[in-house]
Design a protein around this motif. Sequence first.
Motif, PDB file in Angstrom:
ATOM      1  N   UNK A   1      21.980 -12.924  20.049  1.00 55.63           N
ATOM      2  CA  UNK A   1      23.072 -12.670  19.105  1.00 55.63           C
ATOM      3  C   UNK A   1      23.455 -13.901  18.296  1.00 55.63           C
ATOM      4  N   UNK A   2      23.045 -15.088  18.744  1.00 54.86           N
ATOM      5  CA  UNK A   2      23.393 -16.355  18.087  1.00 54.86           C
ATOM      6  C   UNK A   2      24.878 -16.683  18.199  1.00 54.86           C
ATOM      7  N   UNK A   3      25.597 -15.982  19.060  1.00 55.38           N
ATOM      8  CA  UNK A   3      27.025 -16.266  19.218  1.00 55.38           C
ATOM      9  C   UNK A   3      27.206 -17.375  20.252  1.00 55.38           C
ATOM     10  N   UNK A   4      28.154 -18.251  19.988  1.00 55.72           N
ATOM     11  CA  UNK A   4      28.486 -19.289  20.957  1.00 55.72           C
ATOM     12  C   UNK A   4      29.405 -18.695  22.019  1.00 55.72           C
ATOM     13  N   UNK A   5      29.909 -19.530  22.904  1.00 52.65           N
ATOM     14  CA  UNK A   5      30.828 -19.018  23.931  1.00 52.65           C
ATOM     15  C   UNK A   5      32.213 -18.747  23.350  1.00 52.65           C
ATOM     16  N   UNK A   6      32.398 -19.145  22.085  1.00 52.60           N
ATOM     17  CA  UNK A   6      33.665 -18.837  21.414  1.00 52.60           C
ATOM     18  C   UNK A   6      33.410 -17.642  20.502  1.00 52.60           C
ATOM     19  N   UNK A   7      33.934 -16.467  20.869  1.00 50.53           N
ATOM     20  CA  UNK A   7      33.631 -15.266  20.080  1.00 50.53           C
ATOM     21  C   UNK A   7      33.967 -15.481  18.614  1.00 50.53           C
ATOM     22  N   UNK A   8      33.050 -15.037  17.758  1.00 49.21           N
ATOM     23  CA  UNK A   8      33.264 -15.183  16.322  1.00 49.21           C
ATOM     24  C   UNK A   8      32.669 -16.440  15.731  1.00 49.21           C
ATOM     25  N   UNK A   9      32.155 -17.319  16.589  1.00 48.24           N
ATOM     26  CA  UNK A   9      31.481 -18.522  16.080  1.00 48.24           C
ATOM     27  C   UNK A   9      29.997 -18.426  16.412  1.00 48.24           C
ATOM     28  N   UNK A  10      29.197 -18.479  15.369  1.00 49.74           N
ATOM     29  CA  UNK A  10      27.752 -18.263  15.507  1.00 49.74           C
ATOM     30  C   UNK A  10      26.995 -19.508  15.044  1.00 49.74           C
ATOM     31  N   UNK A  11      25.815 -19.703  15.616  1.00 50.45           N
ATOM     32  CA  UNK A  11      24.973 -20.846  15.243  1.00 50.45           C
ATOM     33  C   UNK A  11      23.590 -20.342  14.815  1.00 50.45           C
ATOM     34  N   UNK A  12      22.960 -21.109  13.929  1.00 48.79           N
ATOM     35  CA  UNK A  12      21.592 -20.782  13.547  1.00 48.79           C
ATOM     36  C   UNK A  12      20.910 -21.970  12.893  1.00 48.79           C
ATOM     37  N   UNK A  13      19.612 -21.843  12.700  1.00 52.55           N
ATOM     38  CA  UNK A  13      18.831 -22.959  12.158  1.00 52.55           C
ATOM     39  C   UNK A  13      18.727 -24.076  13.180  1.00 52.55           C
ATOM     40  N   UNK A  14      18.482 -25.305  12.700  1.00 52.71           N
ATOM     41  CA  UNK A  14      18.343 -26.439  13.612  1.00 52.71           C
ATOM     42  C   UNK A  14      19.627 -26.683  14.405  1.00 52.71           C
ATOM     43  N   UNK A  15      20.773 -26.219  13.867  1.00 51.94           N
ATOM     44  CA  UNK A  15      22.058 -26.452  14.532  1.00 51.94           C
ATOM     45  C   UNK A  15      22.139 -25.746  15.882  1.00 51.94           C
ATOM     46  N   UNK A  16      21.339 -24.690  16.074  1.00 48.30           N
ATOM     47  CA  UNK A  16      21.453 -23.912  17.309  1.00 48.30           C
ATOM     48  C   UNK A  16      20.728 -24.582  18.476  1.00 48.30           C
ATOM     49  N   UNK A  17      19.435 -24.775  18.322  1.00 50.00           N
ATOM     50  CA  UNK A  17      18.657 -25.309  19.457  1.00 50.00           C
ATOM     51  C   UNK A  17      17.811 -26.520  19.087  1.00 50.00           C
ATOM     52  N   UNK A  18      18.172 -27.207  18.002  1.00 58.77           N
ATOM     53  CA  UNK A  18      17.426 -28.395  17.604  1.00 58.77           C
ATOM     54  C   UNK A  18      16.382 -28.075  16.549  1.00 58.77           C
ATOM     55  N   UNK A  19      15.675 -29.138  16.094  1.00 58.37           N
ATOM     56  CA  UNK A  19      14.806 -28.997  14.924  1.00 58.37           C
ATOM     57  C   UNK A  19      13.699 -27.970  15.104  1.00 58.37           C
ATOM     58  N   UNK A  20      13.599 -27.085  14.131  1.00 62.11           N
ATOM     59  CA  UNK A  20      12.493 -26.125  14.057  1.00 62.11           C
ATOM     60  C   UNK A  20      11.905 -26.216  12.650  1.00 62.11           C
TER      61      UNK A  20
END
Lengths: 606, 351
Positions: free
Chosen positions: A381-400
């Motif tokens: 889902x790309x959701x963080x542990x704070x509902x309503x805050x999502x991560x994607x791209x390199x910000x989520x799991x590092x450089x891709x």
Amino acid sequence: MSIRMEPTDITDPDYFHKVVDCQWACPAHTPVPEYIRLIAKKRYADAFMVNWESNVFPAILGRTCDRPCEPACRRTRIEEKPVAICRLKRVAADNCGDISDRLPQVPSQKNGKRIALVGAGPASLAVARDLLPLGYECTLFEKNRAAGGLMRTNIPAFRLPVAVLDEEVDRVLHMGVEARFGTEISSLKSLLGEGFDAVFIGSGAPRGRDLNLPGRASASANIHIGTDFLASVAFGHTEKIGRRVVVIGGGNTAMDCCRTALRLGGENVYITVRSPRADMKASAWEIEDAVREGIPVLDNHAPTEFLVENGRLRAVKFQPMAARYDAAGRRTLYATDDEPVIIECDDVLMAIGQDVAYDWIERDIGLDFDAGGGPVVDALTHQSTLPGVFFGGDAAWGPENIITAVAHGHKAAISIDLFCNGQPLSDRPNPLTNLVSQKMGIHEWSYDNDISAAGRVPVPLADLEVALTRLDVEVELGFDETEALKEAMRCLNCDIQTVFSDNLCIECDACLDICPVDCINFTDNDEETRLREGLRVPAVNLEQGLYVSGPLVTGRVMIKDEDVCLHCGLCAERCPTGAWDMQKFSLVEAVANTNPEPAQEPVHAV
Amino acid sequence: MTHIAKPKFRHPDLPVNRLGLTRRDYEGVVSTLCAGCGHDSISAAIIQACFELEIAAHRIAKVSGIGCSSKTTNYFANTAHGFNSVHGRMPSVATGANLANPDLIYLGVSGDGDTASIGLGQFCHAIRRRLNMVYIVENNGTYGLTKGQFSATNDKRSKNRRGVENLFEGIDLCALAIEMGAGFVARSFSGDKHQLVPLIKAAITYHGFALIDVISPCVTFNNHPTSTKSYDYVRDHNFMVDRIDFVPKRSEIKTQYEPGTSVELTLHDGSALKLYKLADDYDPADRGQSLASLDRYDRDGAVSTGLLYFDENQTDLHDLLATTDQPLNAAPQADLCPGADQLEAINAQYR
């Protein structure tokens, strides 16, 4: 008692999707053979739109994509080189003309939901592209003065002209993004206080790693972090570099650094890598590009010290290394007994990786971080542990890479849409799949099965002497139409599937006899390992599926090894009963839309 | 027919024989026969047999007559010699070629019309003369090119697609060949390459006349439920009298079966056939008994297949005529045309 193989369930979309190796390997699952066929018909705008819908940045990716599709290409298993998928994508973009009337309509009546996007890279732009047509209001926060993220700051103009970048980025921005450039978010807590319905963080991995070796501090005036250097060049702040430059690192950023240095006045530019050349992280073609420009790659060189003279960087000292591999293939690097190597230089560019930087996210707002310093993000889902805050791209799991960031953007947009509508994030839409016969006559198909046996067409390049004098001369010129059409005919059309109906088969062997690559077998059923060994040509590529039929009249089964199937359709042409048919499998990834119109056929069917 | 040429790409792991060739190097052009024709499977079996025997294709002479079957010589061994002759006259061409050059492998492909009707006399005389050749009959019991009339091998009382019954006895080419003195007689089925490929290999290696009568369903005109030459009928009634393994000369013979269940037959060049008997009362070495058994199986409605008759010691036409071992194309001009003096001397003998 051996366990016999069950008949293959071809209603499971994954089965045929895996056969389309390129599409399966693409993080965004772009329907590659579909757009290559459109290019072969000179339907460039249609080919562009297939791409744009799937990956948002066809012109950018047609130049800079990491191309996970190409090593996966079936052509590498029957010939040598993959179809030049990436370069064909560029052909679609170069020739598509004005497609503005095909872009989705953005409603003037908004749905009342406001989304904040942090960082204007490919992930955030993909989220905006997906949500704007649904009536969302998207506000984009970007610390730089222009959008594009890493595509703008880290990819040099000789690989990606600024005009190309601007056009594709603007296409999204002009859909109605409220962009706040030059605005760096310094507190997530205060951003959350602004009343957004959801926040997407696509701020990349902006912090280039450093090496704290002896001499680092005294030589700091001439030691630059690679990504910062490239960004500074991109925005015109850096226009020169020393005559002798050492680049430390073996990834794609290192390749961009050294080639940029060459164009800013560097004469003796070296790439230095700790590991053996075969283990370098950079894409093979990017290494080739650097080598073609005359840049030596010194592998097995581990930097140990920056040598300083009169308060100024004089050289870098390296320890020669070697690699050892254990039985499991794990590598150990060790220092050899050779003398240290000293390379004199004026500047050092450090390109040894990047990290995420989250000093602007408060740790007391319910957003958890893992031990490595990255946010805890749900993979689906790309959701963080704070509902309503999502991560994607390199910000989520590092450089891709860019295409992964786009894929993240699509998934996050789906989640945001569900979230804003109060629906469970696990309740995700399925991709749109279809399987349609391509038969047009006894021996005629709606696709061109007479594929080319020719080798990969090389991409024409700018004259090196001119290219090296300026930053903004694009090195790759792209295919012209003749080259593009020739290359397009190398595509095997792996999405045109061989579909077998066991109830129609009379076991005449016609398909088995005509098959150019010995895929088809009629044999007694058995358990998979023994079946694979016992086929006419053993099926040793375990990543490729076996297509198993139900029992035939004689009690045998048909087994097809998908590995090197050419999708030429000869099995179906030689089948007297139509037990084989060539059917196009299409899979269009789901996009955000909680209230979809009734499902439609894919628009760009060939 | 298929509109595209068969792609040149092959499986990267396809086996290579000692000549450095793959099976695909023994192919011909793409077949123009109906999709699903049994003849195409026979071509594929010939390709496989030639590949496994490691024959250089230019050592093969393909000869054929007229008909669907006779077209198929174009579909295998593209680099072999070939002669597509007049209807039913393939044995004459083969005889002439064989006399001129005994070193080539003569691979005749014919059909039930070309062999059992217009060419029946030629067929019998080629056998009588012990011509060293492989004679493959692609037998579908019907005249496919003229749209499905009964052929001379069609079984009595079998019906055509419209339900009309065949009133005449079918000719059993295998029984006829045994009677005429063929040394190697086999019957097989286009749908069973496990049986057919070793038979073709053995026939090619055999010294003397070798017939393989291959039941080859015509998908267009003779594959209906009342046919006795359809895929389903042959599968249901196939009675294998024996099964053979071909053991090339150079390989070691490994006994995998209980002693007594197999007999070993030697071929002219030192290769061997391991023959596993499947019918207790059948002996392929006994000419009289095999003929009687075949007749009985036939009356029981069985399609008997396998190596039906085998004469280990057959001599061929060259042996009988004591001709020169040297192919005429390799003989010096002086031998071929010894001059007027020699002719005069020969003539003088008869004066």
